[in-house]
Write a protein that holds these residues in place. Structure first.
Motif, mmCIF file in Angstrom:
data_model
loop_
_atom_site.group_PDB
_atom_site.id
_atom_site.type_symbol
_atom_site.label_atom_id
_atom_site.label_comp_id
_atom_site.label_asym_id
_atom_site.label_seq_id
_atom_site.Cartn_x
_atom_site.Cartn_y
_atom_site.Cartn_z
ATOM 1 N N PRO A 248 41.965 44.120 36.741
ATOM 2 C CA PRO A 248 41.884 44.250 38.207
ATOM 3 C C PRO A 248 40.767 43.432 38.840
ATOM 4 N N ALA A 249 39.764 43.031 38.049
ATOM 5 C CA ALA A 249 38.708 42.192 38.610
ATOM 6 C C ALA A 249 39.249 40.881 39.134
ATOM 7 N N ASP B 154 47.865 33.662 38.589
ATOM 8 C CA ASP B 154 48.984 34.211 37.824
ATOM 9 C C ASP B 154 48.560 34.366 36.368
ATOM 10 N N GLY B 155 48.056 35.516 36.013
ATOM 11 C CA GLY B 155 47.691 35.812 34.629
ATOM 12 C C GLY B 155 46.209 35.814 34.340
ATOM 13 N N GLY B 156 45.406 35.229 35.200
ATOM 14 C CA GLY B 156 43.954 35.294 35.010
ATOM 15 C C GLY B 156 43.424 34.434 33.881
ATOM 16 N N ALA B 157 44.088 33.318 33.568
ATOM 17 C CA ALA B 157 43.603 32.421 32.509
ATOM 18 C C ALA B 157 42.540 31.478 33.069
ATOM 19 N N PRO B 158 41.671 30.966 32.198
ATOM 20 C CA PRO B 158 40.675 29.983 32.651
ATOM 21 C C PRO B 158 41.343 28.660 32.993
ATOM 22 N N VAL B 159 40.636 27.840 33.772
ATOM 23 C CA VAL B 159 41.190 26.578 34.261
ATOM 24 C C VAL B 159 40.596 25.427 33.462
ATOM 25 N N PRO B 160 41.420 24.651 32.752
ATOM 26 C CA PRO B 160 40.902 23.493 32.006
ATOM 27 C C PRO B 160 40.576 22.348 32.949
ATOM 28 N N TYR B 161 39.945 21.307 32.413
ATOM 29 C CA TYR B 161 39.614 20.152 33.246
ATOM 30 C C TYR B 161 40.852 19.327 33.570
ATOM 31 N N ALA B 162 41.635 18.991 32.555
ATOM 32 C CA ALA B 162 42.744 18.051 32.720
ATOM 33 C C ALA B 162 44.005 18.773 33.187
ATOM 34 N N GLY B 163 45.023 17.977 33.470
ATOM 35 C CA GLY B 163 46.315 18.530 33.850
ATOM 36 C C GLY B 163 46.538 18.497 35.354
ATOM 37 N N MET C 123 29.475 36.613 35.436
ATOM 38 C CA MET C 123 29.896 36.187 34.097
ATOM 39 C C MET C 123 31.396 36.366 33.992
ATOM 40 N N SER C 124 32.060 35.452 33.304
ATOM 41 C CA SER C 124 33.501 35.613 33.131
ATOM 42 C C SER C 124 33.748 36.901 32.350
ATOM 43 N N PRO C 125 34.616 37.774 32.842
ATOM 44 C CA PRO C 125 34.707 39.122 32.287
ATOM 45 C C PRO C 125 35.604 39.278 31.071
ATOM 46 N N ARG C 126 36.431 38.274 30.784
ATOM 47 C CA ARG C 126 37.450 38.495 29.749
ATOM 48 C C ARG C 126 37.479 37.433 28.665
ATOM 49 N N TRP C 127 37.364 36.144 29.007
ATOM 50 C CA TRP C 127 37.569 35.093 28.014
ATOM 51 C C TRP C 127 36.394 35.030 27.056
ATOM 52 N N THR C 128 36.700 34.770 25.796
ATOM 53 C CA THR C 128 35.650 34.532 24.819
ATOM 54 C C THR C 128 35.048 33.150 25.036
ATOM 55 N N ARG C 129 33.942 32.905 24.376
ATOM 56 C CA ARG C 129 33.333 31.577 24.451
ATOM 57 C C ARG C 129 34.321 30.520 23.963
ATOM 58 N N GLU C 130 35.062 30.828 22.906
ATOM 59 C CA GLU C 130 35.995 29.857 22.333
ATOM 60 C C GLU C 130 37.185 29.603 23.273
ATOM 61 N N ASP D 214 34.547 51.607 38.634
ATOM 62 C CA ASP D 214 35.958 51.242 38.795
ATOM 63 C C ASP D 214 36.630 51.087 37.440
ATOM 64 N N TYR D 215 35.927 50.491 36.496
ATOM 65 C CA TYR D 215 36.478 50.285 35.154
ATOM 66 C C TYR D 215 36.855 51.626 34.519
ATOM 67 N N GLU D 216 35.984 52.606 34.664
ATOM 68 C CA GLU D 216 36.247 53.930 34.069
ATOM 69 C C GLU D 216 37.247 54.743 34.885
ATOM 70 N N GLY D 217 37.432 54.352 36.166
ATOM 71 C CA GLY D 217 38.328 55.092 37.043
ATOM 72 C C GLY D 217 39.608 54.348 37.338
ATOM 73 N N PRO D 218 39.734 53.801 38.567
ATOM 74 C CA PRO D 218 41.016 53.207 38.973
ATOM 75 C C PRO D 218 41.443 51.994 38.160
ATOM 76 N N TRP D 219 40.498 51.290 37.525
ATOM 77 C CA TRP D 219 40.892 50.133 36.714
ATOM 78 C C TRP D 219 41.443 50.544 35.345
ATOM 79 N N ARG D 220 41.287 51.817 34.981
ATOM 80 C CA ARG D 220 41.838 52.366 33.729
ATOM 81 C C ARG D 220 41.367 51.589 32.513
ATOM 82 N N ARG D 221 40.072 51.356 32.469
ATOM 83 C CA ARG D 221 39.400 50.703 31.333
ATOM 84 C C ARG D 221 39.990 49.327 31.020
ATOM 85 N N SER D 222 40.257 48.576 32.076
ATOM 86 C CA SER D 222 40.726 47.201 31.959
ATOM 87 C C SER D 222 39.940 46.344 32.944
#
Length: 455
Positions: free
Chosen positions: A448-449, A45-54, A139-146, A437-445
């Motif tokens: 969808p990955a 749900d949202g594609g966020a990275p998973v932290p260790y705790a919680g 490689m993770s496609p979206r999150w920055t190193r930080e 796919d990025y240039e086509g059906p993914w609409r430069r996002s």
């Protein structure tokens, strides 16, 4: 990265370091295949990275997998950081939360595929209540190193502090990449050298075939295998194409000397990791390590030091193929089949060596530098790497046919080469398909990955 070993037997002589590698020799009839892969977790749900705790973090996920499998927890400073299986397999977490299966040594590719599916099924059952999925990208496609969470492993804290001193991309390697590796056995020093030379020379072929990391920070990064490019600026003392392996007289002794010249990361005593980054293993053997005066090297220290070398092919008590991005289950199986076919049949190994026998050190280095960007189009000795890959796959197929290891349906291991043969026939890697796919059906996002490039 492998679980640290525990053997306090003292090491005082260089000959003992050499003997440690020689002890890995096995009779041919006992040769096994070990497959390792990493996968990047995310919240569906949202594609966020998973932290260790919680309640829904990596720790909770590991606890769930432990319940599913009955595997024993591996603990570091009170934190569960992995699981150990009864048959030699293990699960560990990489610095950015990448979930790694280090498979047990198994007799054939069919067995590794069964192991992989059992693992993926157990992990899926454990992950479902937490809403966690796993990417099939290198490689993770979206999150920055930080934005990437950092796992609480003591050895990683030491490495993370040292990496920026020896390269600009080491932290990206640790936190944001995912690979698949195949481990193969050798029966003698000469057999190890033949397999080392063939697999090092052809490692860029695997990098091209498995290229699958074209996105960084939410957009194309200009590479087909950004993961492979990152390794080129991580730590020159412990990475690369290991030119020493192609020099006359190479063997255990030369590899030991290379490791002795490689700076250390840590020394583990009890449950404590002592930061000795940049120090010399020779000083530890002599009891003259400035950070730990009077401490002498043990078998554990040597095994752990060997595990912090990262050439494209690594020697431990087996050989590790390290040049490929992770992919989905079919690509993980294909990686095992590719190297098994090339290296476990003598005629195939002869042909693999012959394929690259005329390449110079300069040509091997040039291919390694170019393949992350150009993939199968990389030039080598007047040809394309795609042409070389086609020949390598033919050799691998022949080697697997000669092994004649069949599953319950009567199929031999060549069935697992089909995804690679399709890539060579099309002249397009998975990375290039994702970019289209990025240039086509993914609409430069890249969003969808998180639905389409998943286990």
């Amino acid at each position: 990265m492998a679980r640290d070993t525990s053997d306090t037997t003292p090491l005082t002589r260089r000959a003992e370091l050499i003997a440690w590698f020689a002890a890995g020799e096995k009779p041919r009839e006992q040769f096994a295949i070990g497959t390792e892969h990493e996968k990047i977790p995310f919240y569906r749900d949202g594609g966020a990275p998973v932290p260790y705790a919680g309640d829904h973090g990596v720790r909770a996920l590991l606890e769930g997998v432990a319940r599913e499998t009955g595997w024993e927890p591996i603990v570091d400073s009170g934190n569960i950081i992995g699981l150990a299986g009864a048959e030699g397999g293990a699960i560990s977490i990489e610095p950015g939360g990448q979930f790694e299966l280090s498979g047990a040594p198994l007799p054939d590719v069919h067995a590794t595929v069964r192991e992989l599916q059992e693992h993926l099924d157990a992990v899926a059952r454990a992950a479902e209540p937490h809403g966690i999925g796993f990417l099939t990208l290198g490689m993770s496609p979206r999150w920055t190193r930080e934005e990437t969470p950092v796992m609480p492993k003591s050895r990683y804290r030491i490495m993370a502090a040292y990496m920026p001193k020896v390269g600009s991309l080491g932290l990206d390697m640790m936190l944001r990449t995912a690979t698949v590796q195949v481990n193969v056995d050798f029966c003698s020093e000469a057999d190890m050298v033949r397999k080392m030379r063939a697999s090092l020379a052809l490692q860029p072929v695997a990098t091209a075939l498995f290229a699958n990391s074209p996105f960084t920070d939410g957009r194309p990064n200009g590479f087909l295998s950004r993961r492979s490019e990152i390794w080129r600026d991580t730590d020159a003392d412990r990475t690369g194409m290991l030119p020493e392996a192609f020099k006359p007289g190479f063997g255990y002794e030369a590899y030991v000397d290379w490791l002795l010249d490689m700076p250390m990361y840590f020394v583990k005593r009890g449950d404590t990791y002592h930061d000795v980054a940049g120090a010399s293993f020779r000083d530890l053997m002599a009891g003259k390590l400035p950070q730990l005066p009077g401490e002498f090297a043990t078998v554990s220290d040597w095994a752990n030091h060997a595990s912090t070398a990262f050439p494209e092919v690594r020697l431990k008590r087996f050989l590790e193929m390290r040049g490929s991005d992770v992919g989905g289950p079919a690509m993980i199986a294909a990686q095992a089949a590719f190297w098994t076919g090339l290296l476990y049949d003598e005629a195939a190994l002869d042909a693999a060596l012959d394929l690259a026998k005329d390449w110079t050190e300069a040509e091997r280095e040039a291919v390694r530098a170019t393949v992350p960007r150009l993939g199968l189009a990389t030039p080598i000795a007047g040809r394309s790497l795609g042409e070389v890959a086609a020949e390598a796959l033919t050799i691998a197929r022949t080697g697997l046919q000669a092994r004649a290891r069949r599953d319950a349906a009567g199929r031999d291991e060549t069935v697992y080469l089909q995804p690679l043969e399709a890539i060579v026939a099309a002249g397009r890697t998975e990375a290039e398909d994702h970019l289209a796919d990025y240039e086509g059906p993914w609409r430069r996002s890249v969003s969808p990955a998180f639905a389409e490039c998943v286990f």
